[in-house]
Scaffold this motif. Structure first.
Motif, PDB file in Angstrom:
ATOM      1  N   SER A  39       0.828  -1.210   0.000  1.00  0.00           N
ATOM      2  CA  SER A  39       0.000   0.000   0.000  1.00  0.00           C
ATOM      3  C   SER A  39       0.860   1.256   0.000  1.00  0.00           C
ATOM      4  O   SER A  39       0.354   2.357  -0.170  1.00  0.00           O
ATOM      5  N   ASN A  62      -0.979   7.190  -1.531  1.00  0.00           N
ATOM      6  CA  ASN A  62      -1.944   6.143  -1.872  1.00  0.00           C
ATOM      7  C   ASN A  62      -3.159   6.195  -0.945  1.00  0.00           C
ATOM      8  O   ASN A  62      -4.291   5.961  -1.361  1.00  0.00           O
ATOM      9  N   TYR A  63      -2.900   6.503   0.329  1.00  0.00           N
ATOM     10  CA  TYR A  63      -4.002   6.553   1.291  1.00  0.00           C
ATOM     11  C   TYR A  63      -4.882   7.778   1.052  1.00  0.00           C
ATOM     12  O   TYR A  63      -6.110   7.700   1.178  1.00  0.00           O
ATOM     13  N   LYS A  65      -5.353   9.144  -1.808  1.00  0.00           N
ATOM     14  CA  LYS A  65      -6.158   8.796  -2.986  1.00  0.00           C
ATOM     15  C   LYS A  65      -7.297   7.854  -2.618  1.00  0.00           C
ATOM     16  O   LYS A  65      -8.419   8.003  -3.084  1.00  0.00           O
ATOM     17  N   ALA A  66      -6.977   6.864  -1.779  1.00  0.00           N
ATOM     18  CA  ALA A  66      -8.008   5.890  -1.406  1.00  0.00           C
ATOM     19  C   ALA A  66      -9.128   6.570  -0.636  1.00  0.00           C
ATOM     20  O   ALA A  66     -10.305   6.299  -0.867  1.00  0.00           O
ATOM     21  N   LYS A  69     -10.330  10.088  -3.539  1.00  0.00           N
ATOM     22  CA  LYS A  69     -10.776   9.720  -4.885  1.00  0.00           C
ATOM     23  C   LYS A  69     -11.621   8.460  -4.876  1.00  0.00           C
ATOM     24  O   LYS A  69     -12.667   8.395  -5.503  1.00  0.00           O
ATOM     25  N   GLN A 249      -9.469  -0.614 -10.113  1.00  0.00           N
ATOM     26  CA  GLN A 249      -8.018  -0.450 -10.157  1.00  0.00           C
ATOM     27  C   GLN A 249      -7.350  -1.459 -11.066  1.00  0.00           C
ATOM     28  O   GLN A 249      -6.285  -1.223 -11.600  1.00  0.00           O
ATOM     29  N   ASP A 254      -3.889   0.804 -10.890  1.00  0.00           N
ATOM     30  CA  ASP A 254      -3.450   1.646  -9.785  1.00  0.00           C
ATOM     31  C   ASP A 254      -3.550   0.804  -8.518  1.00  0.00           C
ATOM     32  O   ASP A 254      -4.412   1.013  -7.674  1.00  0.00           O
ATOM     33  N   THR A 257      -3.365   2.259  -4.638  1.00  0.00           N
ATOM     34  CA  THR A 257      -4.602   2.734  -4.017  1.00  0.00           C
ATOM     35  C   THR A 257      -5.460   1.565  -3.546  1.00  0.00           C
ATOM     36  O   THR A 257      -6.066   1.614  -2.477  1.00  0.00           O
TER      37      THR A 257
END
Lengths: 291, 293
Positions: A39, A62-63, A65-66, A69, A249, A254, A257
């Motif tokens: 992650s 990444n977090y 974005k998670a 988004k 994803q 990706d 994410t």
């Protein structure tokens, strides 16, 4: 060589035990730890031939974005709301019912017991389609769209209803094991039925209530199929959001994410488990049943 | 108001909410599953025609349905065998042996059971990935290149890859169940046995296994029911029944949402019957006289 020989069969046996224990533990810990690591990787690092390499720079983005988004933050809140409502409804409905079934004699008691016993064998996955159909049709009759369908409260009610048989089975078993003297004394003192139940009996059932809460919390938190069927994507719970994220994803490549999303969904259950693991595994011998 | 009347009112008030919810969300939907299996009904709204057992007749000529039954039975049998053996093995070690870190191992082994099936599917897609998956890269690094596989791509083994993930998930749960009944076996049985010179293996087959037999039988029913459900969820998230991995409830679900609700319900009914008859048969076959001690 000499040293090898001096190991008794008993020590070899010990080594064997440790070996199998550690191997199985590794198959559990390593993949989960790997997800945490993944992650924090870039897409390039995740595409690399060696999945075991450490990320060069930890990608906390990444977090972000998670959460933003991929809306895992919203899904987390939705999940908390649904789980909380379902637990409250379950206890409010199940406790009086279990108490009465355990303690009172009345007409139709046999039938009620039989009904709940039969309910133990019906799993949500079989009946989720007719439930969806009925809610959908009632919406249509009322001339509304997504009133009962795509409604968090209704989802919570469905969760609570489908876990009633098991909960009533567990709680009424516990009520039966409590001594009768307390409530007899309370009734003689002029305490009404309702007050006797809420003030005396329910507090005494605390250990089994905690077991119910723990089990059902995990079951509701992890539930996937009913939430997937009843809720629209916009109002999804974590497991449904996670599944959509996984699907999306894969094509958008990706994965960072996606793994961040996995961690977000996994961490609350892991924390809860570590805090209550003793209670949880003890509770299993109280009424072992799996959904 | 007499006391009797007050009691009757109280009883009714306590039971009514539960009765209503169970009726609305369990009894009626269950009846509907059986009812609509006899109907031609395409969507969730509107027309339905009674067609008797025609859905069931079509089912037994439907090759995907037959495949899904085969897969389902294979999955149940293999998962049950492997999980029971491994769970009893680990439970025996954790209750009968003395070594450091027992508690830690127990805590770790149970973790897969608290994870959501979507998370498990995510973890296993990382493990099973073809080129840079955890399993294949591990095998190559210890010189076992010959064992690397397309775990989720090779139709020969994909079903066993799914089984592997579900066994991994289930071991801890059943291990804890068996541990609970193993700790209730009186210690003096083992003491007497070891005085008479019975080794660990003999003790296991003469004492442990007979004493937890009833518990094992009880879990067989759980295995049938929960494997049907978990394999459905795993397949739904992971392959959605492609590559020859269709299982019964997933086929029910996909049929019901693709304009053939009645047909889907018929699949549900067959799954129901399969679950009950398998559980019943296992219960019969494993019946032994209860052990007294």
């Amino acid at each position: 060589m000499k040293k090898m020989k001096s190991l008794s069969p008993h020590s070899w046996y010990k080594i064997f035990i440790y070996f199998v224990m550690i191997v199985f533990a590794i198959t559990i810990v390593v993949p989960i730890a790997w997800v945490f690591l993944a992650s924090l990787k870039t897409q390039l690092e995740l595409n690399a031939a060696n999945p075991w390499a450490w990320p060069e720079v930890l990608q906390w983005g990444n977090y972000v974005k998670a959460f933003e988004k991929a809306r895992m933050g919203d899904y987390l809140i939705n999940t908390v709301i649904v789980v909380a409502m379902a637990l409250v409804i379950l206890l409010v409905v199940a406790l009086p019912c279990s108490y009465v079934l355990a303690r009172f004699k009345f007409k139709g008691k046999k039938f009620m017991n039989l009904l709940f016993m039969a309910g133990l064998f019906i799993n949500m996955n079989y009946i989720v389609l007719p439930i969806y159909m009925n809610l959908f049709n009632i919406d249509n009759m009322l001339g509304m769209t997504n009133f009962l369908v795509d409604n968090k409260l209704i989802l919570a009610i469905v969760y609570a209803s489908t876990s009633l048989p098991f909960t009533v089975y567990l709680l009424s078993g516990y009520f039966q094991s409590l001594p009768k003297a307390y409530e007899e004394a309370a009734l003689i003192d002029g305490c009404g039925f309702f007050k006797t139940m809420t003030k005396i009996m329910i507090p005494m059932a605390r250990p089994s209530i905690i077991t119910v809460i723990l089990f059902q919390f995990l079951a509701y938190w992890n539930e996937y199929m009913v939430a997937f069927t009843l809720l629209e994507t916009d109002h999804a719970t974590l497991s449904v959001g996670l599944r959509n994220l996984m699907q999306a994803q894969r094509s958008a490549a990706d994965y960072g994410t996606m793994y961040a999303g996995l961690v977000i969904a996994m961490v609350p259950t892991l924390i809860l488990y570590i805090i209550v693991q003793k209670k949880l595994t003890q509770g299993m011998s109280l009424g072992g049943l799996k959904d | 108001m007499t006391k009797k009347k007050a009691q009757a009112r109280f009883v009714a008030a306590c039971l009514a909410p539960a009765l209503i919810l169970v009726t609305l969300f369990i009894v009626i939907p269950t009846v509907q599953v059986f009812r609509y299996s006899l109907y031609q009904k395409s969507s969730f709204v509107g027309d339905e025609t009674f067609i008797g057992f025609k859905n069931f007749q079509t089912l037994f000529n439907d090759s995907i349905f037959l495949e899904s039954i085969q897969n389902q039975i294979l999955i149940i049998v293999v998962i049950t065998m492997f999980t029971i053996v491994l769970a009893i093995f680990f439970a025996t070690l954790l209750t009968r042996e003395e070594f450091k870190g027992k508690n830690l191992f127990r805590v770790i082994f149970y973790i897969p059971n608290i994870l959501n099936i979507v998370i498990i599917a995510g973890i296993f897609s990382a493990i099973y990935a073809p080129s840079n998956g955890l399993l294949n890269t591990l095998l190559s690094s210890i010189g076992l290149d010959s064992l690397t596989r397309q775990w989720m791509g090779d139709p020969e083994i994909i079903i066993f890859s799914i089984i592997g993930a579900l066994v991994w998930q289930a071991i801890g749960y059943y291990m804890v169940m068996y541990m609970a009944s193993m700790t209730s076996i009186p210690e003096n049985l083992y003491e007497a046995a070891s005085l008479e010179g019975a080794g660990k293996f003999k003790q296991f087959f003469m004492i442990t296994l007979p004493c937890i037999w009833d518990n094992i039988r009880q879990t067989l029913t759980f295995f049938v029911i929960s494997t049907i459900n978990l394999s459905f969820l795993f397949v739904q998230v992971n392959t959605n029944g492609q590559f020859g991995t269709q299982v019964m409830l997933n086929y029910m679900y996909s049929k019901a949402f693709s304009g053939n609700l009645g047909y889907g319900m018929a699949i549900g009914v067959i799954t129901f019957i399969l679950a009950f008859s398998m559980a019943g048969a296992l219960n019969r076959v494993t019946k032994r006289d209860p052990l007294q001690f």
